[in-house]
Design a protein around this motif. Structure first.
Motif, PDB file in Angstrom:
ATOM      1  N   ASP A 542      15.786  -7.960 -15.808  1.00  0.00           N
ATOM      2  CA  ASP A 542      16.853  -7.069 -15.353  1.00  0.00           C
ATOM      3  C   ASP A 542      17.323  -7.436 -13.953  1.00  0.00           C
ATOM      4  N   SER A 617      15.396  -7.581 -19.763  1.00  0.00           N
ATOM      5  CA  SER A 617      16.594  -6.930 -20.289  1.00  0.00           C
ATOM      6  C   SER A 617      17.426  -8.049 -20.906  1.00  0.00           C
ATOM      7  N   TYR A 619      19.766  -9.343 -24.273  1.00  0.00           N
ATOM      8  CA  TYR A 619      20.544  -8.985 -25.456  1.00  0.00           C
ATOM      9  C   TYR A 619      20.432 -10.102 -26.489  1.00  0.00           C
ATOM     10  N   ASN A 631      19.259  -4.832 -27.510  1.00  0.00           N
ATOM     11  CA  ASN A 631      18.760  -5.040 -26.153  1.00  0.00           C
ATOM     12  C   ASN A 631      17.238  -5.014 -26.175  1.00  0.00           C
ATOM     13  N   LEU A 633      13.949  -4.870 -24.140  1.00  0.00           N
ATOM     14  CA  LEU A 633      13.651  -4.361 -22.802  1.00  0.00           C
ATOM     15  C   LEU A 633      12.162  -4.439 -22.492  1.00  0.00           C
ATOM     16  N   HIS A 683      22.719   3.771 -26.969  1.00  0.00           N
ATOM     17  CA  HIS A 683      23.541   2.581 -26.795  1.00  0.00           C
ATOM     18  C   HIS A 683      24.760   2.579 -27.702  1.00  0.00           C
ATOM     19  N   LEU A 692      29.367  -8.030 -22.218  1.00  0.00           N
ATOM     20  CA  LEU A 692      28.571  -8.708 -23.244  1.00  0.00           C
ATOM     21  C   LEU A 692      29.443  -9.333 -24.313  1.00  0.00           C
ATOM     22  N   VAL A 696      26.286  -2.884 -28.702  1.00  0.00           N
ATOM     23  CA  VAL A 696      24.835  -2.809 -28.595  1.00  0.00           C
ATOM     24  C   VAL A 696      24.326  -1.838 -29.655  1.00  0.00           C
ATOM     25  N   GLU A 699      17.925  -0.716 -28.872  1.00  0.00           N
ATOM     26  CA  GLU A 699      17.040  -1.440 -27.972  1.00  0.00           C
ATOM     27  C   GLU A 699      15.634  -1.496 -28.551  1.00  0.00           C
TER      28      GLU A 699
END
Lengths: 870, 375
Positions: A542, A617, A619, A631, A633, A683, A692, A696, A699
């Protein structure tokens, strides 16, 4: 006269840096060495010297010259002793001062003897002169001429002794033990002269005898010790075994270790674990080079291809099987692999240059040079390794639907590296070492989860400084990885979200002390404090992240006669964890007979969440839809993975012909960190993300698995070296791992079940290794080794069309890897060898095998090698 | 001998197996999105791929098999001026015959995760890969057909495919609910039964709400009395049964789709991929517009409309075959209703605004939880 085997303090310092000599057919040489030591103790010096020299012939080492000199000195053969010590000094030993003093002592004794003889001769002549008038005359001219001739013969004999090869010396002649020295008078062979008594020589030389063939290991307790008495199961792979193995990579060498899990999805990144829990980017084993961590904390793995060493650099590899966190902290979870490089200036090791080439794009080259000058010694090495892929994912020339950033699609590993180490001895107690290395490495690997074939292009560098003075030592190093990594292949036209840049820095400093208390019952106390700073700049995270880690460890080895009790505790402070992470270990080793011991140990270890697990983080595209991503994470709330281990072992090292070990263990593992399921969270409400260029879908967090693994296993190892020139080993491992969630049911992942039992089937139940080497008298060495691994079933993580995580079972069939090598020694300095790694794959009926469901079919690698020592 | 065997071994280099982990061979498509209509309003573009066997609204009821995206920032006006273009691409296209369509989401309210945000809204632009820029009907793209010389071979990469984007839509989706008087209908009632649909206003963050009554983008029904041959007479309904009943060809189409059966089990494939849907069309009662002076061929908007329950339903089998059932053979239960404009814009109830999404506060939109009860 009792003789004790002692290692001088400076040699102990070198041991502390991992530089002791283990080479060649050590076990065979040790057999002669042990015989020699028994004969020294019995005062049978002539046979002792003969056996010392036989050991030296099998495995040359300067310490043997020292020992021969020492034995001859004890036998009163000072002139011969000085000759061997002189040869020993020619190897620039670290105890030069002591040895020179000792030689001086012997020379003084020689002079004293000569003076005594001269005095006796003078006295005899005086007595003869006094008697001559009575006898009617003085010494005749003929008598004087005879004395002069005898003196000339003695001088010629002395000269020939000094110039002769010690191995050819008539060592047994006239050596009858350390009885009171006597000398024959030149004037009358039947008359003896009583020489004055001489003090014990031990007073003149701090160390009595050196043991160059000791089976000492340094990794189990962070100081040198007999593996019989070590608190952990330990395996040593020597430089000789490496040379005879036919292996081209370190993980290939590790296959022979009992309990070791080595799989090769790609030749560029074999994965290594111990006692189960192997996986892509395996993260359960701490790999050290001379005690320096190579763990890539940003990823949670050892990237073997970036290690800046070649096989020619390695003195030995010590493998600790089982928890090692009590001494090494995080990541020493399932074990420790400590790669110990050749000590700078080690006179027992030749400089060498190696070149090899073979099938499947194999190319290896290396050069190692080493030297010593006074207090300074150095080693420099460089090398390159290139291994081809076993298979490509696709032929890009025929696949315009795919693109790749990799220029050469056939390469799995391309490493070029260089190293330099400089030692500076400071007095009798101090040693300062500076070292640095660099590798430019391109490699292939298979990462986690739904990700597939990847490449890395990294520059790995390290700079290291060590200092030791007496019982105190300081170590500091800096590791840096800079480069890029990403998918090997991408679908053309698809947004590349996964290629990333990496800058990783690790700074580590540790201060350590070592002190022994007591005499009859001893306590060897070891302790240290450490600090580690990590910094990672990586597109997958991130943001740029740093971490500060602190550690403290204490260890006590208490010796009560045959009972050795090891107690150790390390505490680690991780910035994301509340409190501290304790890692205790308690082990008792009882040597119930000489060379035979039983060990019971218990300990814990942990693996900290890595940067990718804490801060990611990232994608990731869903597999069927270009414009929808998930995503992935990290989670800063993750807790470390933990293992509790209990182990019992019986070891028999009593024989000079064979060695056997049997170990059983029980492990309990909690909180393994894995990518979790996909959750939509909020999301989906966000709609199209302009940055992006995608929607999304949800996650997926890294999470601690809500369950527990329990493992039970046993390992048996047997080594035979009773026939000159022949070594053999065989070991067998059996292991079973069960999984359950915390409610006592097997519900976490149904596909991990095997019938009614919840069995983790990704760990092979059976592993069998065997090998034999034969060093024939005909200048040809032959080795054959086998590595059998039983079937496994892995779960392959994927994402379905709805973006949900699915795990699909995939089978790996049992496989047998057979490797053979023939080495021809046309001269003492030249080796020519040919090796076939996994040669059964050449047979159509066998073919290549896979070691992971996603891995490439592993075939045969045939190599030819030339090595020149100088 | 040793050296010879070594060098022989080194000389032998077996070919690399290209099938280590087979990546399915596919076709990549790319080209430009080209604005063919007026105006310079652009936004992120969604590129859809449909199978010609499962065409999208208004041609069929298909869902896209793939979606790729083009961010707004990709739109560029050529240096020499002219219309804006944006590069697009779609990877992983397998064998089949495909339609490639596009939606330029000018107002940014498209969202593929909800059933009430997957239709174009007023101001958006629609487009497709077409043969003729003046004919909006998409051109079928054949991929991997070994018997079709024009088919794109697999694997390959095809560039230069232009997706022509039309003018912004001037109408909003027909956001509707059911009239309170018509919550149910009978399968066996001989008399014609009517269902009344009324447009409604739904306020939700994911929806674009007209700023005022003067805003042309009102969620009304866009009526088109089709007179394709221009003879001044309303064309008959394309369905022969409906035509026989005197129903004309009028847009929008109103469809009923099984939603929950009599046992309470969902039959909506959107909720249960294994469910087999039943479908029926409820032809519009158009006479009222004829009586009020609307001419065939005319387009106009209304806020309510009446459809007739036809007491027939088509079962769509997984293989795509269809069977028509009548009367009592029509399954009882709750049916969802869908209004489809001739533009392909669509609204359906019940939808996620009314059910299944508690985070949306379903109670706030009870009129979107209404279904037609077939008894």
């Amino acid at each position: 006269m009792a003789r004790h085997l002692k290692v001088p303090a400076l040699l102990a310092l070198v041991l502390a840096f991992g530089g002791t000599a283990h080479a060649a057919p050590k076990d065979e040489a040790r057999r002669y060495f042990n015989l020699a030591m028994e004969q020294v103790a019995a005062g049978d010096y002539d046979v002792a010297v003969e056996n010392f020299l036989t050991a030296y012939d099998i495995l040359p080492h300067p310490a043997v010259l020292y020992n021969v000199g020492r034995a001859l000195a004890d036998a009163g053969e000072y002139e011969k002793s000085i000759d061997f010590f002189t040869r020993y000094l020619a190897t620039e030993p670290i105890d030069r001062g002591e040895v020179e003093g000792f030689i001086g002592t012997m020379q003084a004794r020689i002079e004293a003897r000569e003076a005594a003889i001269a005095q006796a001769q003078a006295d005899a002549e005086a007595e003869a002169a006094a008697q001559a008038p009575a006898a009617g005359g003085t010494a005749t001219t003929a008598e004087i001429a005879q004395l002069e001739r005898l003196a000339a013969e003695l001088q010629a004999l002395a000269a020939s002794l000094q110039s002769a090869d010690p191995a050819d010396l008539p060592l047994a002649v006239g050596v009858d033990g350390p009885s009171e020295p006597v000398a024959e008078t030149p004037t009358d062979p039947t008359t003896t002269v009583e020489l004055p008594p001489e003090p014990p020589l031990d007073d003149a030389l701090a160390g009595a005898f050196l043991d160059p063939y000791s089976r000492e290991v340094v990794t189990a307790s962070r100081y040198g010790q007999d593996p019989l008495l070590a608190p952990s199961s330990i395996t040593v792979i020597t430089a000789d075994e490496i040379a005879l193995s036919g292996a081209t990579t370190i993980p290939d060498l590790l296959r022979r270790v009992p309990g070791m899990d080595v799989m090769q999805p790609s030749a560029g990144q074999p994965e290594v674990s111990i006692r189960g829990f192997n996986r892509r980017l395996s993260n359960k084993v701490l790999v050290l080079i001379d005690g320096r961590s190579t763990y890539a904390d940003y990823l949670g793995a050892t990237i073997w291809g970036t290690l800046p060493i070649s096989l020619a650099d390695i003195e030995r590899i010590e493998v600790i099987r089982g928890v090692g966190a009590a001494l090494y902290g995080a990541s020493a979870f399932a074990g420790v692999v400590n790669i110990i490089t050749r000590a700078p200036g080690d006179p027992s090791v030749d400089n060498q240059i190696t070149a090899a080439g073979g099938t499947v794009g194999t190319g290896v080259g290396s050069m190692v040079v080493s030297g010593r000058q006074g207090a300074l010694s150095w080693r420099a090495s460089g090398g390159a390794v290139r291994l081809g892929r076993w298979a490509t994912e696709a032929d890009l020339e025929e696949r315009p639907d795919l693109v790749s950033d990799v220029e050469d699609q056939s390469v799995a590993l391309d490493n070029r590296q260089a190293n330099a180490t400089l030692d500076w001895r400071v007095g009798d107690q101090g040693l300062v070492r500076a070292s640095a290395g660099i590798s430019e490495a391109f490699g292939e690997f298979y990462p986690l989860g739904a990700l597939r074939d990847y490449y890395y292009d990294l520059r790995h560098t390290y700079v290291r400084a060590d200092g030791a003075y007496g019982p105190l030592s300081v170590r500091a190093f800096w590791n840096r990885d800079v480069g890029v990594a990403g998918p090997w292949l991408r679908e053309a036209g698809k947004t590349d979200r996964l290629t990333s840049n990496i800058i990783y820095d690790l700074y580590d400093v540790e201060v350590r002390g070592d002190h022994t208390l007591g005499e009859r019952f001893t306590h060897r106390l070891t302790g240290g404090v450490g600090y580690r700073f990590k910094s990672t700049s990586w597109d997958y995270l991130d943001q740029d992240q740093t971490e500060n880690h602190f550690s403290l460890f204490l260890q006590d080895e208490s010796t009560f006669g045959p009972l050795h009790v090891h107690a150790a505790l390390r505490v680690d402070k991780h910035p994301l964890q509340d409190g501290i992470q304790p890692s205790p270990r308690l082990a008792a080793v009882y040597e119930f007979m000489p060379g035979r011991a039983a060990r019971l140990s218990a300990g814990t270890a942990f693996r900290n969440p890595t940067f990718i697990e804490s801060y990611t983080s990232l994608y990731v595209d869903t597999p069927t839809t270009d414009g929808v991503v998930v995503n992935t994470l990290g989670d800063t709330e993750l807790v470390p993975e933990r293992i509790v281990s209990i182990e019992a072992a019986v070891l028999d090292h009593s024989s000079d012909s064979w060695r056997g070990e049997l170990a059983g263990y029980w492990n309990q593992v909690d909180g393994l960190i894995e990518p979790g399921d996909v959750s939509a969270e909020d999301h989906q409400l966000d709609g199209f993300d302009e940055d992006l260029g995608a929607f999304v879908a949800g996650e997926s967090h890294f999470e601690n698995e809500p369950g527990r693994y329990r493992a039970v296993g046993a390992e048996a190892n047997f080594e035979y070296f009773g026939i000159p020139g022949l070594d053999a080993y065989a070991n067998y491992s059996i292991e079973r791992i069960w999984f359950s969630d915390y409610e006592g049911t097997c519900g976490y992942d149904i596909s991990k079940t095997d019938g009614e039992a919840c069995v983790d089937t990704s760990t092979p139940t059976h592993k069998l290794n065997a090998g034999v080497t034969w060093r024939s008298p005909a200048q040809v060495d032959v080795s054959v080794s086998a590595n059998y691994v039983s079937a496994q079933t892995w779960l392959l993580r994927g994402v379905d069309e709805q973006g949900q995580v699915i795990n699909t079972p995939a089978q790996v069939d049992p496989y047998l890897n057979l490797t053979a090598q023939v080495i021809w020694h046309p001269t003492d300095r030249l080796d020519v060898s040919a090796a076939a790694w996994n040669f059964p794959a050449l047979l159509p009926a066998v073919g290549a095998h896979r070691e992971h469901p996603l891995g490439q079919p592993v075939g045969t690698r045939v190599t030819g090698q030339v090595r020149y020592r100088f | 001998m040793l050296l010879l065997s070594t060098f022989l071994a080194c000389a032998y280099e077996p070919p690399l197996d290209p099938g280590a982990n087979h990546i399915d061979e596919s076709v990549g498509l790319s080209g430009d999105l080209v604005i063919a209509g007026t105006g310079d309003q652009v936004g992120p573009a969604l590129i859809f791929r449909y199978s010609v066997g499962d065409l999208p609204l208004p041609y069929g009821f298909g869902s896209p098999v793939d979606l790729s995206t083009v961010p707004t920032s990709a739109w560029q006006r050529p240096v020499d001026g002219g219309i804006e273009v944006a590069p697009w691409s779609m990877a992983g296209v397998g064998a089949g015959v495909w339609w490639i369509t596009a939606l330029v989401d000018v107002d940014g309210d498209f969202n593929p995760f909800y059933d009430f945000t997957i239709s174009a809204t007023c101001g958006d632009r629609l487009g497709a890969f077409v043969a003729d820029p003046f004919d909006p009907t998409p051109l079928a793209l054949s991929v991997g057909d070994p018997y079709d010389p024009d088919s794109i071979p697999i694997p390959s990469w095809v560039d230069g495919l232009e997706i022509v984007v039309d003018d912004p839509l001037t109408v909003e989706r027909p956001v509707f609910t059911l009239s309170a008087q018509t919550p149910s209908a009978s399968r066996t009632e001989e008399a014609t039964q009517y269902v009344v649909l009324e447009t409604t206003s739904v306020d939700h963050p994911l929806l674009t709400i007209p700023e005022s009554a003067d805003d042309p983008c009102q969620p009304d029904f866009l009526i088109h009395l089709v007179d394709a041959d221009g003879d001044g007479v309303l064309d008959p309904h394309p369905n022969e049964d409906f035509a026989a009943q005197g129903r004309g060809d009028v847009w929008p189409r109103i469809y009923g789709i099984t939603y929950v059966d009599a046992d309470g089990q969902t039959t909506d494939p959107a909720l249960d991929p294994d469910a087999t849907p039943w479908l029926t069309e409820l032809p519009l009662v158009h006479e009222v517009w004829t009586l009020t002076g609307r001419d065939p061929g005319e387009r106009f908007t209304v806020t309510d409309l009446t459809a007739a329950f036809s007491q027939a339903a088509v079962r769509v089998e997984p293989d795509g075959s269809q069977t028509t059932f009548y009367g009592a053979d029509v399954p009882a239960g709750y049916w969802s209703l869908m209004a489809v404009e001739e533009t392909g814009q669509m609204w359906r109830i019940p939808n996620q605004l009314g059910v299944e999404l508690p985070e949306f506060d379903a109670d706030a939109h009870p009129d979107q939880a209404v279904a037609l009860l077939i008894e």
